[in-house]
Design a protein around this motif. Structure first.
Motif, PDB file in Angstrom:
ATOM      1  N   VAL B 189       0.839  -1.196   0.000  1.00  0.00           N
ATOM      2  CA  VAL B 189       0.000   0.000   0.000  1.00  0.00           C
ATOM      3  C   VAL B 189       0.876   1.249   0.000  1.00  0.00           C
ATOM      4  O   VAL B 189       0.651   2.190  -0.758  1.00  0.00           O
ATOM      5  CB  VAL B 189      -0.932   0.008   1.234  1.00  0.00           C
ATOM      6  N   ARG B 190       1.939   1.235   0.859  1.00  0.00           N
ATOM      7  CA  ARG B 190       2.796   2.410   0.972  1.00  0.00           C
ATOM      8  C   ARG B 190       3.415   2.764  -0.375  1.00  0.00           C
ATOM      9  O   ARG B 190       3.404   3.913  -0.803  1.00  0.00           O
ATOM     10  CB  ARG B 190       3.898   2.134   2.007  1.00  0.00           C
ATOM     11  N   ASN B 191       3.948   1.743  -1.069  1.00  0.00           N
ATOM     12  CA  ASN B 191       4.611   2.022  -2.340  1.00  0.00           C
ATOM     13  C   ASN B 191       3.626   2.507  -3.393  1.00  0.00           C
ATOM     14  O   ASN B 191       3.951   3.350  -4.224  1.00  0.00           O
ATOM     15  CB  ASN B 191       5.334   0.768  -2.843  1.00  0.00           C
ATOM     16  N   THR B 192       2.401   1.986  -3.358  1.00  0.00           N
ATOM     17  CA  THR B 192       1.385   2.462  -4.297  1.00  0.00           C
ATOM     18  C   THR B 192       1.090   3.935  -4.060  1.00  0.00           C
ATOM     19  O   THR B 192       0.999   4.727  -5.002  1.00  0.00           O
ATOM     20  CB  THR B 192       0.088   1.649  -4.123  1.00  0.00           C
ATOM     21  N   VAL B 193       0.959   4.301  -2.769  1.00  0.00           N
ATOM     22  CA  VAL B 193       0.684   5.702  -2.436  1.00  0.00           C
ATOM     23  C   VAL B 193       1.816   6.588  -2.940  1.00  0.00           C
ATOM     24  O   VAL B 193       1.580   7.638  -3.561  1.00  0.00           O
ATOM     25  CB  VAL B 193       0.501   5.867  -0.913  1.00  0.00           C
ATOM     26  N   ILE B 194       3.061   6.167  -2.717  1.00  0.00           N
ATOM     27  CA  ILE B 194       4.206   6.975  -3.151  1.00  0.00           C
ATOM     28  C   ILE B 194       4.196   7.136  -4.670  1.00  0.00           C
ATOM     29  O   ILE B 194       4.358   8.246  -5.199  1.00  0.00           O
ATOM     30  CB  ILE B 194       5.531   6.334  -2.679  1.00  0.00           C
ATOM     31  N   ALA B 195       3.976   6.023  -5.374  1.00  0.00           N
ATOM     32  CA  ALA B 195       3.983   6.077  -6.840  1.00  0.00           C
ATOM     33  C   ALA B 195       2.925   7.049  -7.343  1.00  0.00           C
ATOM     34  O   ALA B 195       3.183   7.870  -8.233  1.00  0.00           O
ATOM     35  CB  ALA B 195       3.742   4.687  -7.424  1.00  0.00           C
ATOM     36  N   MET B 196       1.737   6.995  -6.736  1.00  0.00           N
ATOM     37  CA  MET B 196       0.676   7.885  -7.208  1.00  0.00           C
ATOM     38  C   MET B 196       0.937   9.330  -6.833  1.00  0.00           C
ATOM     39  O   MET B 196       0.581  10.245  -7.588  1.00  0.00           O
ATOM     40  CB  MET B 196      -0.664   7.406  -6.674  1.00  0.00           C
ATOM     41  N   GLY B 197       1.577   9.532  -5.669  1.00  0.00           N
ATOM     42  CA  GLY B 197       1.952  10.890  -5.292  1.00  0.00           C
ATOM     43  C   GLY B 197       2.887  11.492  -6.324  1.00  0.00           C
ATOM     44  O   GLY B 197       2.740  12.653  -6.717  1.00  0.00           O
ATOM     45  N   ILE B 198       3.848  10.689  -6.811  1.00  0.00           N
ATOM     46  CA  ILE B 198       4.793  11.185  -7.816  1.00  0.00           C
ATOM     47  C   ILE B 198       4.058  11.536  -9.104  1.00  0.00           C
ATOM     48  O   ILE B 198       4.318  12.571  -9.723  1.00  0.00           O
ATOM     49  CB  ILE B 198       5.891  10.139  -8.080  1.00  0.00           C
ATOM     50  N   VAL B 199       3.110  10.686  -9.501  1.00  0.00           N
ATOM     51  CA  VAL B 199       2.365  10.957 -10.729  1.00  0.00           C
ATOM     52  C   VAL B 199       1.600  12.276 -10.619  1.00  0.00           C
ATOM     53  O   VAL B 199       1.409  12.984 -11.609  1.00  0.00           O
ATOM     54  CB  VAL B 199       1.407   9.784 -11.035  1.00  0.00           C
ATOM     55  N   GLY B 200       1.193  12.642  -9.390  1.00  0.00           N
ATOM     56  CA  GLY B 200       0.433  13.876  -9.222  1.00  0.00           C
ATOM     57  C   GLY B 200       1.276  15.134  -9.178  1.00  0.00           C
ATOM     58  O   GLY B 200       0.744  16.237  -9.255  1.00  0.00           O
ATOM     59  N   ILE B 201       2.608  14.960  -9.038  1.00  0.00           N
ATOM     60  CA  ILE B 201       3.480  16.128  -8.837  1.00  0.00           C
ATOM     61  C   ILE B 201       3.386  17.192  -9.940  1.00  0.00           C
ATOM     62  O   ILE B 201       3.278  18.373  -9.628  1.00  0.00           O
ATOM     63  CB  ILE B 201       4.947  15.679  -8.624  1.00  0.00           C
ATOM     64  N   PRO B 202       3.400  16.813 -11.235  1.00  0.00           N
ATOM     65  CA  PRO B 202       3.385  17.881 -12.240  1.00  0.00           C
ATOM     66  C   PRO B 202       2.215  18.846 -12.070  1.00  0.00           C
ATOM     67  O   PRO B 202       2.396  20.064 -12.106  1.00  0.00           O
ATOM     68  CB  PRO B 202       3.286  17.125 -13.569  1.00  0.00           C
ATOM     69  N   LEU B 203       1.024  18.293 -11.872  1.00  0.00           N
ATOM     70  CA  LEU B 203      -0.159  19.140 -11.769  1.00  0.00           C
ATOM     71  C   LEU B 203      -0.080  20.044 -10.540  1.00  0.00           C
ATOM     72  O   LEU B 203      -0.291  21.262 -10.631  1.00  0.00           O
ATOM     73  CB  LEU B 203      -1.411  18.268 -11.708  1.00  0.00           C
ATOM     74  N   THR B 204       0.229  19.457  -9.364  1.00  0.00           N
ATOM     75  CA  THR B 204       0.254  20.277  -8.145  1.00  0.00           C
ATOM     76  C   THR B 204       1.333  21.343  -8.252  1.00  0.00           C
ATOM     77  O   THR B 204       1.110  22.493  -7.890  1.00  0.00           O
ATOM     78  CB  THR B 204       0.501  19.412  -6.901  1.00  0.00           C
ATOM     79  N   THR B 205       2.508  20.984  -8.777  1.00  0.00           N
ATOM     80  CA  THR B 205       3.586  21.966  -8.888  1.00  0.00           C
ATOM     81  C   THR B 205       3.163  23.138  -9.751  1.00  0.00           C
ATOM     82  O   THR B 205       3.375  24.306  -9.406  1.00  0.00           O
ATOM     83  CB  THR B 205       4.844  21.314  -9.479  1.00  0.00           C
ATOM     84  N   ARG B 206       2.535  22.823 -10.894  1.00  0.00           N
ATOM     85  CA  ARG B 206       2.109  23.895 -11.797  1.00  0.00           C
ATOM     86  C   ARG B 206       1.140  24.839 -11.119  1.00  0.00           C
ATOM     87  O   ARG B 206       1.265  26.060 -11.221  1.00  0.00           O
ATOM     88  CB  ARG B 206       1.424  23.287 -13.014  1.00  0.00           C
ATOM     89  N   LEU B 207       0.147  24.257 -10.437  1.00  0.00           N
ATOM     90  CA  LEU B 207      -0.883  25.101  -9.825  1.00  0.00           C
ATOM     91  C   LEU B 207      -0.297  25.943  -8.696  1.00  0.00           C
ATOM     92  O   LEU B 207      -0.607  27.134  -8.573  1.00  0.00           O
ATOM     93  CB  LEU B 207      -2.039  24.241  -9.318  1.00  0.00           C
ATOM     94  N   VAL B 208       0.569  25.319  -7.865  1.00  0.00           N
ATOM     95  CA  VAL B 208       1.183  26.082  -6.771  1.00  0.00           C
ATOM     96  C   VAL B 208       2.053  27.194  -7.349  1.00  0.00           C
ATOM     97  O   VAL B 208       2.011  28.340  -6.893  1.00  0.00           O
ATOM     98  CB  VAL B 208       2.017  25.162  -5.863  1.00  0.00           C
ATOM     99  N   ARG B 209       2.806  26.875  -8.389  1.00  0.00           N
ATOM    100  CA  ARG B 209       3.687  27.875  -8.998  1.00  0.00           C
ATOM    101  C   ARG B 209       2.878  29.062  -9.509  1.00  0.00           C
ATOM    102  O   ARG B 209       3.231  30.222  -9.263  1.00  0.00           O
ATOM    103  CB  ARG B 209       4.462  27.233 -10.147  1.00  0.00           C
ATOM    104  N   ALA B 210       1.774  28.755 -10.197  1.00  0.00           N
ATOM    105  CA  ALA B 210       0.939  29.847 -10.703  1.00  0.00           C
ATOM    106  C   ALA B 210       0.432  30.706  -9.549  1.00  0.00           C
ATOM    107  O   ALA B 210       0.433  31.946  -9.626  1.00  0.00           O
ATOM    108  CB  ALA B 210      -0.238  29.281 -11.501  1.00  0.00           C
TER     109      ALA B 210
END
Lengths: 319, 328
Positions: B189-210
């Motif tokens: 479960v932990r590794n799945t959560v980490i993998a999905m967190g990484i997949v979400g990074i581009p979107l969150t980074t863009r929105l926070v940056r804006a």
């Protein structure tokens, strides 16, 4: 304009290089390689390590990582993606076999999405905040939340229950070879995939229409006595369509290679399924090639869309 | 009340009424959210319902998710002859594993291929979906804050290089990236959560940056800088509090997507092992979907309703906190 395009192309090349590096590294980090995975079904302890070593040498997996990386990038720069470990065929010909299926599915999905979303989005916008709007938006919310494998399963259940037709997933005909056979095969994945696409397109079209309907030129058209129909179809819809068409173009690009679930479920030998299997088998050249090609398609479509946008709408400026 | 009124109200409060502070303020704005955003309230109710299921699973589920049930053998004979046994080796046993039973009072959703209660498994499955949805969203937002603030605050070459990596991550088909990442180490479960967190990074980074770029352009940031405030102080006192709303929006909107991602990789057979997963249940149910569609129907229905809940909640929060985005 020229300068802008050149800069974007250079940036895209840089992005592709990062993607190539990421997929190369990710594959090497995955436990096991093609040689090991070959024997994964058998009892690992009983396999002679030498057998694996010989297999690795044959595949070039014994070379130092840096050399493998250099060869991969160097060859990819010359558009040579290497040979698949499994089939020993060139990655390009593997892609050539798989791509038509994926494009067929992608185009069908977008067609379904568009032909349903157009009337539905229009009705929803014109009847804003009345019951047709509520019902249609409710359906869209449900459709966006439903995993595609679930909607496809429900469709299969319905087809089997009422014996509508035989779902044949063995023949794999192209639509131009055997239209009825192909349609029987594609109809469920195309509607299951189209449902989510419909919901997205419908929401976009609705919000665009609502914006455009408040524009001065729509009021002018009504004020000069034009009937509601030509106002909606001619003045409003035309202007609301541009962003919708853009999104649809991008959808086709992203669908190729990402319909892994539907291609797995219905045995469609497209890019997504090939990618899934190649990752599973650790078929490095095939995975690398497929990821590079799908990324290239997405990045290039984005660029073309941006340029087209600027050409079609002179208000858009380049930075 | 339209969304624009909701945006105006706090200003009026500031000017004329002494505002409640602390918990009372939170409760007050919560009440206003419930009153103005009916769909959001419905979404919140759905999400809370599944929370209760997950927390109270041992009580609500009636059975253990792994308990194998038996059913009377329809072909049972007390004294089977050899020829009977040759035809059907189970003829001698009075009870058999109750595979693929249809829904009944005893098994509300029926039983699965291994004779386990589907209702109990659906209830326990809510745990994985919620853990994964929240965990991945928290990870993605946390990483997005760090990268987005770095990128938006320092600009220059940090921004340029970072954004190209974000571009690359985003150009990578999300599901493929996820398939690569979840197989890197053992499927827990932990590794799945980490993998999905990484997949979400581009979107969150863009929105926070804006968001950071927008806030940094304000005069009060310039004013703070001109009186000699350090970067850290500007960030902590002026930038971060002002993007808190954006963070809450990104966080809540992501959850539904991560739940769907987990269901998808579990359906494809590379999800976390040894836990009840709705996606895996839909896949298992396909084995006998013509005769016994219940497992696929109920497990998939659970995914869809939980995701509907989080999507409604996220959309409503976004409209409420950032009225400019209404209808997008």
């Amino acid at each position: 304009m020229y300068e802008y395009v050149v800069r974007r192309v250079l940036l895209n090349i840089f992005v592709l290089w990062i993607v190539a590096t990421m997929v190369f590294l990710a594959l090497r980090v995955l436990p096991g390689n093609y040689a090991v995975q070959q024997f994964a079904g058998a009892n690992l302890g009983s396999i002679d390590p030498e057998t694996i070593q010989i297999a690795e040498k044959e595949l070039g997996l014994d070379k130092p990582l840096l050399q493998q990386y250099g060869e991969f990038i160097g060859n990819a720069a010359r558009l040579d993606l290497g040979e698949s470990f499994r089939s020993k065929r060139s990655v390009w010909s593997e892609i050539g076999d798989a791509l038509p299926y994926s494009i067929e599915l992608g185009v069908l999905i977008v067609l379904v999405g568009f032909s349903v979303a157009l009337p539905v989005g229009l009705i929803s916008a014109v009847k804003q905040d009345r019951w047709p709007d509520y019902v249609l938006r409710g359906v869209a919310i449900g459709a966006l939340a439903s995993p595609v494998f679930w909607t496809a399963s429900i469709a299969v259940i319905i087809v089997l229950k009422f014996k509508l037709f035989n779902i044949d997933v063995i023949g794999q005909p192209h639509i131009w070879e055997d239209p009825t056979g192909a349609l029987k095969w594609y109809v469920i994945p195309m509607f299951a995939g189209g449902l989510a696409s419909t919901a997205n397109t419908m929401r976009l079209l609705r919000s665009q229409m609502l914006e455009v309907l408040r524009e001065d030129y729509v009021r002018t058209a009504r004020a000069k006595g034009l009937r509601e129909r030509p106002v909606i179809m001619g003045h409003a819809l035309r202007n609301a369509m541009l962003p919708v068409l853009t999104v649809m173009g991008l959808t086709v690009a992203t669908i190729v290679g990402s319909q892994i679930v539907l291609e797995q479920m219905f045995n469609i030998p497209g890019v997504g399924r090939l990618l899934f299997q190649s990752i599973f088998l650790r078929d490095y050249p095939l995975t690398q090639g497929l990821v590079l090609v799908t990324t290239f398609v997405i990045v290039t479509t984005n660029l073309v869309v941006d340029i087209l946008y600027a050409v079609l709408d002179p208000r858009v400026r380049y930075i | 009340m339209s969304a624009s009124d909701a945006a105006v109200l706090p200003l009026i409060d500031d000017a004329w009424v002494s505002r409640p502070t602390g918990w009372r303020a939170v409760i007050r704005s919560f009440r206003r959210f419930i009153a103005t955003k009916r769909l959001g309230a419905a979404g919140l109710a759905i999400a809370l319902f599944f929370f209760m299921l997950a927390l109270g699973a041992p009580v609500v589920a009636r059975y253990s998710p792994d308990q194998v049930f038996e059913a009377p053998n329809p072909d049972y004979k007390t004294n089977p002859s050899i020829s009977d046994l040759a035809k059907n080796p189970n003829v001698g046993s009075p009870m058999l594993v109750g595979r693929q039973l249809s829904p009944s009072g005893e098994h509300w959703f029926g039983t699965d291929n291994a004779g386990r209660d589907i209702y109990a498994r659906v209830v326990y499955g809510s745990r994985l979906s919620l853990i994964v949805g929240f965990g991945a969203s928290i990870l993605a937002v946390a990483a997005g804050v760090v990268l987005g603030v770095l990128s938006g605050f320092y600009k220059g070459w940090v921004d340029l290089v970072l954004q190209r990596f974000i571009d690359a991550l985003q150009a990578f088909p999300a599901i493929v990236l996820l398939l690569l990442l979840v197989q890197v180490s053992e499927p827990s479960v932990r590794n799945t959560v980490i993998a999905m967190g990484i997949v979400g990074i581009p979107l969150t980074t863009r929105l926070v940056r804006a968001g950071v770029l927008g806030i940094s352009a304000n005069d009060y940031v310039l004013a703070a800088r001109s009186v000699g405030a350090s970067d850290a102080r500007i960030m902590a006192r002026h930038v971060l509090p002002n993007i808190a709303a954006i963070l809450l929006i990104i966080f809540s909107i992501g959850i539904g997507a991560y739940i769907l991602f987990e269901a998808t990789i579990s359906f494809l057979g590379v999800g976390p092992r040894n836990v009840v997963s709705w996606g895996k249940m839909v896949q298992e149910g396909r084995a006998a979907i013509d005769l016994h569609p219940w497992q696929s129907i109920f497990a998939g229905g659970a995914i869809a309703s939980l995701v509907v809940g989080f999507n409604l909640l996220g959309d409503a929060l976004r409209d409420w906190l950032d009225p400019r985005l209404t209808g997008r």
